[in-house]
Design a protein around this motif. Sequence first.
Motif, PDB file in Angstrom:
ATOM      1  N   LEU A  60       1.089 -10.718 -10.618  1.00 33.56           N
ATOM      2  CA  LEU A  60       1.956  -9.541 -10.476  1.00 33.56           C
ATOM      3  C   LEU A  60       1.557  -8.713  -9.255  1.00 33.56           C
ATOM      4  CD1 LEU A  60       1.920  -8.257 -14.181  1.00 33.56           C
ATOM      5  CD2 LEU A  60       3.637  -9.684 -13.101  1.00 33.56           C
ATOM      6  N   PRO A  61       2.507  -7.943  -8.730  1.00 31.87           N
ATOM      7  CA  PRO A  61       2.135  -7.045  -7.635  1.00 31.87           C
ATOM      8  C   PRO A  61       1.105  -6.023  -8.115  1.00 31.87           C
ATOM      9  CG  PRO A  61       4.528  -7.027  -8.004  1.00 31.87           C
ATOM     10  CD  PRO A  61       3.924  -7.826  -9.107  1.00 31.87           C
ATOM     11  N   PHE A  82       6.503 -11.969   1.589  1.00 28.17           N
ATOM     12  CA  PHE A  82       6.121 -10.561   1.730  1.00 28.17           C
ATOM     13  C   PHE A  82       6.174  -9.883   0.357  1.00 28.17           C
ATOM     14  CE2 PHE A  82       8.313  -6.366   3.170  1.00 28.17           C
ATOM     15  CZ  PHE A  82       7.138  -5.638   2.978  1.00 28.17           C
ATOM     16  N   MET A  83       5.026  -9.353  -0.054  1.00 30.97           N
ATOM     17  CA  MET A  83       4.981  -8.546  -1.286  1.00 30.97           C
ATOM     18  C   MET A  83       5.232  -7.115  -0.846  1.00 30.97           C
ATOM     19  SD  MET A  83       3.809 -10.134  -4.152  1.00 30.97           S
ATOM     20  CE  MET A  83       2.420  -9.518  -5.044  1.00 30.97           C
ATOM     21  N   ASN A  84       6.398  -6.640  -1.171  1.00 35.15           N
ATOM     22  CA  ASN A  84       6.851  -5.355  -0.680  1.00 35.15           C
ATOM     23  C   ASN A  84       6.574  -4.282  -1.733  1.00 35.15           C
ATOM     24  OD1 ASN A  84       8.364  -3.244   0.285  1.00 35.15           O
ATOM     25  ND2 ASN A  84      10.302  -4.371   0.355  1.00 35.15           N
ATOM     26  N   ARG A  85       5.628  -3.416  -1.458  1.00 28.83           N
ATOM     27  CA  ARG A  85       5.255  -2.389  -2.444  1.00 28.83           C
ATOM     28  C   ARG A  85       6.460  -1.566  -2.884  1.00 28.83           C
ATOM     29  NH1 ARG A  85       2.464   1.467  -2.368  1.00 28.83           N
ATOM     30  NH2 ARG A  85       0.748   1.156  -3.799  1.00 28.83           N
ATOM     31  N   CYS A 138       9.554  -2.506  -3.256  1.00 28.21           N
ATOM     32  CA  CYS A 138      10.609  -3.147  -4.021  1.00 28.21           C
ATOM     33  C   CYS A 138      10.063  -4.088  -5.076  1.00 28.21           C
ATOM     34  CB  CYS A 138      11.535  -3.907  -3.075  1.00 28.21           C
ATOM     35  SG  CYS A 138      12.927  -4.617  -3.957  1.00 28.21           S
ATOM     36  N   LYS A 139       9.873  -3.547  -6.254  1.00 22.86           N
ATOM     37  CA  LYS A 139       9.358  -4.392  -7.335  1.00 22.86           C
ATOM     38  C   LYS A 139      10.415  -5.397  -7.759  1.00 22.86           C
ATOM     39  CE  LYS A 139       6.283  -0.853  -8.991  1.00 22.86           C
ATOM     40  NZ  LYS A 139       6.056   0.163  -9.979  1.00 22.86           N
ATOM     41  N   ALA A 140      11.666  -4.994  -7.670  1.00 23.17           N
ATOM     42  CA  ALA A 140      12.746  -5.875  -8.122  1.00 23.17           C
ATOM     43  C   ALA A 140      12.667  -7.225  -7.420  1.00 23.17           C
ATOM     44  CB  ALA A 140      14.093  -5.219  -7.857  1.00 23.17           C
ATOM     45  N   VAL A 141      12.339  -7.206  -6.145  1.00 27.36           N
ATOM     46  CA  VAL A 141      12.277  -8.465  -5.403  1.00 27.36           C
ATOM     47  C   VAL A 141      10.848  -9.033  -5.406  1.00 27.36           C
ATOM     48  CG1 VAL A 141      12.679  -9.539  -3.135  1.00 27.36           C
ATOM     49  CG2 VAL A 141      14.285  -7.846  -4.002  1.00 27.36           C
ATOM     50  N   SER A 142       9.852  -8.169  -5.438  1.00 26.86           N
ATOM     51  CA  SER A 142       8.478  -8.642  -5.246  1.00 26.86           C
ATOM     52  C   SER A 142       7.807  -9.210  -6.487  1.00 26.86           C
ATOM     53  CB  SER A 142       7.606  -7.492  -4.733  1.00 26.86           C
ATOM     54  OG  SER A 142       8.139  -6.998  -3.542  1.00 26.86           O
ATOM     55  N   PHE A 191       1.573 -11.876   2.053  1.00 31.31           N
ATOM     56  CA  PHE A 191       0.894 -10.641   2.454  1.00 31.31           C
ATOM     57  C   PHE A 191       1.580  -9.440   1.843  1.00 31.31           C
ATOM     58  CE2 PHE A 191       3.863  -9.009   5.611  1.00 31.31           C
ATOM     59  CZ  PHE A 191       4.631 -10.143   5.874  1.00 31.31           C
ATOM     60  N   GLU A 192       0.778  -8.403   1.638  1.00 30.77           N
ATOM     61  CA  GLU A 192       1.318  -7.211   0.996  1.00 30.77           C
ATOM     62  C   GLU A 192       1.438  -6.083   2.005  1.00 30.77           C
ATOM     63  OE1 GLU A 192      -0.442  -6.123  -2.839  1.00 30.77           O
ATOM     64  OE2 GLU A 192       0.126  -4.060  -2.330  1.00 30.77           O
TER      65      GLU A 192
END
Lengths: 375, 416
Positions: free
Chosen positions: A69-70, B350-353, B355-359, B380-381
């Motif tokens: 998870l993020p 890309f883990m986009n802080r 946008c949780k919906a996409v990440s 990468f974040e």
Amino acid sequence: MWESMSLGEIIECASDPYPSMREWKRKSNKKVIGTTFADVPEEVIQAFDMLPTTIMGTHKPLKKAQALLPDNACSLARSNLELVLSYETDLFDGFVLPQVCDTTQHLSDIWRINLKGKYFESYLAPRQTDRESAKYWVRKEIERLIDSLSNFAQRGIKREDLEYSVEVHNENKRLLREIYSFKNDNPSSVSNRELFSMIKLSQQIDKVEFNQTLKKVRDTLKRGTRDGYTDVVLAGITCDPLEIYDLFDEIKLNVVADNLLVGSRYIQGEVDPGEDLIQKLTERHFKRGFFSPIHGSVFAEFQEIKRLYQENNAKAVIYVHIEFCESQEYDLPDLKKMAKEEGIPMHVIETEYQTTSLSHIRTRLQAFFESIRGV
Amino acid sequence: MSEKPKKELTKSQMLSKKITDEYMDEAFRAKEEGRIICYTTAISPVEILVAHDIIPIYPENHSVANLTAKKGAQMCSYVEGLGYSSHLCAYARCDLAYRATGFTVTRGIPEPDMFLACNAQCFTLTKWFEVLSRRGGGLPLFVFDTPQYIRDKRAREEIVKYCVLQLKELISLLEEVTKRKFDYDRLREVVKYSAEASILYRKFLDMARYIPSPISIFDALIGMAITVYRRGTPQCVEYYKTLCEEIQEKVDKGIGVLPKEKERFRLYWENLPIWFKFSDHARLLGSYGGVILTSLYVHAWSFEFDLNKDPLYTLSENYVSRFSNVTLEDRIDMALDLFQRYSLNGMLMFMNRSCKAVSFAVPTLKDILTKKTGIPALVFESDMGDQRFYSETQIRTRIEAYFETLERLGLAKNPA
Ligand code: SF4
Ligand code: SF4
């Protein structure tokens, strides 16, 4: 096994119900179906003679969830995933996962992919509650859930099964309501920790058995006093860990009303009797109060909190924020502003599964209530 | 010092500018003309608004302009001071800062009369619009609720029915707000324009399959703007006709973003772009022979409207099935299709802080895509708009190392 628990056993079991659930499963040979917040019609699962249990995170260390998870996923989601992947995997025969926010929607995919071989169903309740179509859709989803469980159980359910299950759940809620109301007037007899442990366990263990315990608790309640207690309203989604209630007890706060999922929002979910039980379950969906990710009126939360505060003549509102819950984070600034404008004292507690600092919460709570009490 | 000569605008760029200017002029005139402004999500059945002569405004687009102009950190930190957390979507934070301060690098956007949020994109917008609705004293907010398009034929049929029901409710609300009857024939016409524009938009995106590719994702991101905010209009169709012709000309002449012999890494990008690094990234990757060709994000507006179906039905089917609202398994299939059609040999995840919906799906998506394609991924974040979460040196080093890995594995297209 859960028919005759003492208050001490209730508290212990609510902190970690899983060992006893394992034992129950072994003895009863019944299936355990995990759900998460919120609004899965548990009555339907129970009607199939399976145990519906709401998964409410773990305070054990994280091992696998972080990599999946993020970093800024809400701590409840992370903790729930960890619980099913690392700690209680075998206990569950399957899952019915509701999708209430972006997190729960995407988490349910990750959950399914990482727990192959278990029964899995999504419960797609509407994320709007202000229109007719929402009613149509809740009914459709309940019917789909029944079909899905029938496939899994390889059998259907009869009307009597559902009727019995509804009655057991209703009784559970009635009992909790009675105990809650008694506690409001007698906080020295029933602590916040005890009450909210009962509410939590009710969503996790077999209610046929646990109702017996609740009846005994109700029947043996002894009058106490509310002298020296400060009445408060508790708001948010859930208040975890349960030790936070010990802090409330320690500084003599009496939670007289709340809008938590592990609280009044659960108790509000009694199903009315009627011919068409699916329709009654559908109607029940709309009897419950505010839940942050579900859209209703944009002022609903504040109006609800204000009403609880005024009707109960409370002295303050305590809002429990779950770290990284985006939904709450969009609500909070306006909520604080509105509370301030109306002169409602509001205190926000920050919680994060795994890392909540109780001593920090205690210090801040003490300071806040000292100022309220004018100490 | 002599001034850098201005690059002449292409025909499509001029058209894009004209359409955008006219759109904004119209939006700013709306109040005096008694027209309604509806804020909506980039993915939403905007055809219904257009058909009812309501002007759709996309606060996300407005935020993109500010984030691309590198105002993210400044605007985001301002709203944090108002109590909004630093990990909320940067579009929302930027917009809330604009509301509070009036600051923007554009001429701004007109105030809303109502809102339409479609959660096939994300639920963040619902929450963000709730804040704006409260700010306006409780302005109407319609949530077009699109349950996840799960892989079950019967469930899908029911989901679409539920969506159609809601679109009817939306139409009733619009009739109530405007006191005008909704015109279904006009809706058919609008959907027809959307359908035409979507086919052309997809054709444009798919030109990235040529070797060398005449477009990169950066062209796609610029090219997508018009379909995001002007679909359902004849101008939108005209724009994509012009754009396709221009790109086709490049294809015919063999002109690529990079010359054929230098195009070594044809890359997939997961997520939204890092807006403030837009052109820097294009240059950086290009220097290694890398070009990002596509992402599911830019394809989110490649609709396939079926004009033989009831317009409400085809709108529902299309909006509910966007990549952000299907299951992860379906999303993987969508991405694999792009890998195959565009001959991709690398992926930047890309883990986009913001946008949780996409990440949320990124770690699992990466594992499965790597397993199925044999291509390693660079994960990468960072944040799409807030520079405080971006580390230039770290990203440079990692990109460099990633290309070396692809090279070592023999995945590069042309020998160095
Ligand atoms: S509503 Fe908040 S706490 Fe619940 S899963 Fe979603 S983000 Fe987490
Ligand atoms: S970037 Fe993500 S969270 Fe933000 S508005 Fe877009 S889809 Fe929603």
